[in-house]
Every structure is written in structure tokens, then in C-alpha cells.
Design an enzyme around this catalytic site. Structure first.
Site, PDB file in Angstrom:
ATOM      1  N   CYS A 107       0.826  -1.202   0.000  1.00 28.65           N
ATOM      2  CA  CYS A 107       0.000   0.000   0.000  1.00 28.65           C
ATOM      3  C   CYS A 107       0.871   1.269   0.000  1.00 28.65           C
ATOM      4  O   CYS A 107       1.819   1.379  -0.779  1.00 28.65           O
ATOM      5  CB  CYS A 107      -0.950  -0.050   1.190  1.00 28.65           C
ATOM      6  SG  CYS A 107      -2.352   1.073   1.099  1.00 28.65           S
ATOM      7  N   SER A 108       0.602   2.196   0.907  1.00 31.31           N
ATOM      8  CA  SER A 108       1.311   3.478   0.914  1.00 31.31           C
ATOM      9  C   SER A 108       2.733   3.375   1.457  1.00 31.31           C
ATOM     10  O   SER A 108       3.464   4.369   1.477  1.00 31.31           O
ATOM     11  CB  SER A 108       0.535   4.513   1.736  1.00 31.31           C
ATOM     12  OG  SER A 108       0.364   4.061   3.074  1.00 31.31           O
TER      13      SER A 108
END
Length: 333
Positions: A107-108
């Protein structure tokens, strides 16, 4: 192999728990509790509160992390921007990159890798809702926003949340073969590889979040009638714009060209038909607006890396296998 997951306060819990469960289940399938040795590492050795409110104590801080890390994965967090500017953390990551066999993010977490310069010149992905920001903030990263995960050399990045499990499963397959990965996937009721391997989100969702109403209307008209003539000239005429201005505004608002949007929409529609029916390929191509069956085949290979026949076989083959595993488990209990 020691697998280290770097976590932060506010971590998305599935970014952490998902991959850990995949590696842990691989240990069970291998009959070796030490095949993967899992460790959580944080900037400091303090209780972490995840974004969902769960609290846990990491195994180590970056100051006393193990020296025998094989694979280092950076989990994502809604607060990830706070850690992009953490000089000590960035320095630690750069140092680890010289020794670990594999480096990755969920993800981030990709933003921290990018800030450390570890994605420079590489292909990478992240959560679809953050891809544009990653590309804007780090123009030297070749962002591929529609992939579940991306491998570029020893660096792996995955899309949002549950995509971290897809990445972990791919690493298990890389380490121990498809048979082990298949057993892990069946136990966790996952796909060994999501059919096609791509497409983080639906174009219907993308159309809903487009701000400019003329373009939103055009996107919705495309999705509602894929068999129509959808050349850029026709679409620009519908919007009352010149081709050049329409193409520029469409790309700015959607992140893709009109031609790419139409092709992706047609591929997504064809995928649904292939997943849900035995409709002949020629008819699928007609229903979804492709020029012919060969045109659909080329689009599938370009967008998904598989042919329509391979896609149907993969999807229709793995789903029954998973369902049969569930049925057998129910019968035993």
C-alpha cells in the site's frame, strides 16, 4: 528466511496481518515453523495503535533490529507522510537495502521507499487512490497504478491493503514453488494469483469520482454502451470539444487517455462475461465492442498479460478448486 515488516503508528492492520498470515500458513504447509521467521520492526520500541484501533508491541526498533533480514516489507499507514521525513528511518532503510535479498512495500509504504530513493528509475505501484500523488511527488518512479503488485529486480511493491497478501503469496511461490503457494491459497481461501493479476478498481468508480460533469457524462456513456463507436473523435464531438482539448482534459481528470479508458472498460466487461458464463469468445468480443476476437485477444495480452482463453481457464479452474476445498472442510467438521 527472516521476514521483517516495518510498521508505524496508524498502520493499516491488514497491511501487516495479511502478509504475516500468508507466511505463517506457508510454515504450516511446509511443516517447518522456522521456514519464515517473522518480525515486526518500528521506528521506536513503543506500543503501536493501528488505524483500526488495535494495539500491539513491535518485536524490535530500527536501533536493535535483527541483522539477518532476508526480506523487508514496509507496511502502509494513513499517516505515512509523517515518516517520509524521518531522517533516521530513511537512513536505516537505505542501509538495509544494501544487505537484504528482497525489499518491498504494501500500500502506501511505497512512499517511504520512494523517499529513500529506493524506487528511483523502477516500476512500482501503490493504492489506486494514492498512485497519482506518488507519481507527482516522485517523478523518477515509474508508477503503474492498475497493478496488484509489481516486481522490478529485487524490489516489490503492492497495491492497497489485501494486495499485500497477493504479494506475500507470490514471494512464497518464488521461494517454495507453486504447489506450496496453492496449498496456502486454498487454506486462506485466496487465489494463487488474482485472475489477470491486475485491475485494482473499477472504471465505474473512476467515473463517479471525476469532478467535471461533461467528462463524467462521457465516461458513463462509454460504460453504458461499449459496443458503440467510441473513437476519440466521436467522444470529443459528444463533449462539444476539439479532439486536442478533449484528450488533454480527459487525461488530466482521469489519469488515462480516452483510448486507454475505452479499452480498459471493454476488457473489464469481457472479464466479467468470461468469469460468469461459457459465452463463445467471438460473441464476447462483439458484446464488448472489440473489432473482432483477435482485437480482444490483443487487448487482453496488453492489459492483463494473458489471452481470453487463458483468463477463463485460470478463473474457472481455481474457483472450483477453492470451493471444493471449502466443501471438504465443512464436510469434515
Amino acid at each position: 528466511m527472516r521476514i521483517a515488516l516495518l510498521v508505524f503508528p496508524g498502520v493499516q492492520m491488514l497491511d501487516l496481518a495479511g502478509p504475516m498470515d500468508v507466511f505463517s500458513e506457508a510454515n504450516c504447509q511446509l511443516g517447518d515453523s522456522n521456514a519464515y521467521r517473522l518480525v515486526t520492526v518500528a521506528p521506536t520500541l513503543e506500543t503501536i495503535t493501528a488505524s483500526n484501533g488495535m494495539r500491539f508491541l513491535p518485536d524490535a526498533s530500527i536501533a536493535d533490529a535483527p541483522h539477518d533480514i532476508d526480506t523487508l516489507l514496509v507496511a502502509g499507514s494513513p499517516r505515512i507522510s509523517e515518516y517520509e521525513e524521518n531522517a533516521g528511518l530513511i537512513a536505516w532503510l537505505v542501509g538495509q537495502s544494501r544487505y537484504v535479498r528482497r525489499l518491498g512495500s504494501v500500500c502506501s509504504g511505497a512512499f517511504v521507499l520512494a523517499r529513500a530513493g529506493l524506487l528511483t528509475g523502477r516500476r512500482a505501484t501503490t493504492h489506486w487512490n494514492s498512485a497519482a500523488r506518488l507519481a507527482q511527488n516522485y517523478p523518477n518512479v515509474r508508477v503503474e497504478p492498475d497493478h496488484i503488485f509489481v516486481k522490478d529486480g529485487p524490489v516489490y511493491t503492492s497495491a492497497g491493503v489485501t494486495a499485500g497478501m497477493d504479494l506475500a503469496l507470490a514471494l512464497v511461490e518464488e521461494d517454495h514453488g507453486r504447489g506450496v503457494a496453492l496449498r496456502v491459497a486454498r487454506e486462506l481461501v485466496m487465489f494463487v494469483k488474482r485472475p489477470g493479476g491486475q485491475s485494482q478498481y473499477s472504471l465505474h468508480l473512476a467515473a463517479q469520482v471525476t469532478e467535471r460533469s461533461p467528462l463524467r457524462d462521457i465516461q458513463e456513456s462509454i460504460l453504458n454502451d461499449l459496443s458503440a463507436e467510441l473513437s476519440v473523435e466521436v467522444l470529443a464531438g459528444r463533449a462539444g470539444m476539439s479532439v486536442r482539448n478533449f484528450s488533454r482534459m480527459f487525461k488530466r481528470e482521469t489519469g488515462t487517455t480516452p483510448g486507454d479508458f475505452v479499452e480498459i472498460a471493454r476488457v473489464q466487461a469481457a472479464r466479467r462475461i468470461l468469469e460468469e458464463s461459457d459465452t463463445p469468445l467471438k460473441k464476447v468480443a462483439y458484446l464488448c465492442g472489440f473489432s473482432d476476437q483477435n482485437g480482444m485477444r490483443r487487448a487482453f495480452v496488453r492489459r492483463l498479460g494473458v489471452t481470453p482463453i487463458e483468463y477463463r481457464q485460470r478463473f474457472r479452474g481455481e474457483v472450483p478448486a477453492l470451493l471444493e476445498t471449502v466443501r471438504q472442510a465443512i464436510a469434515v467438521t
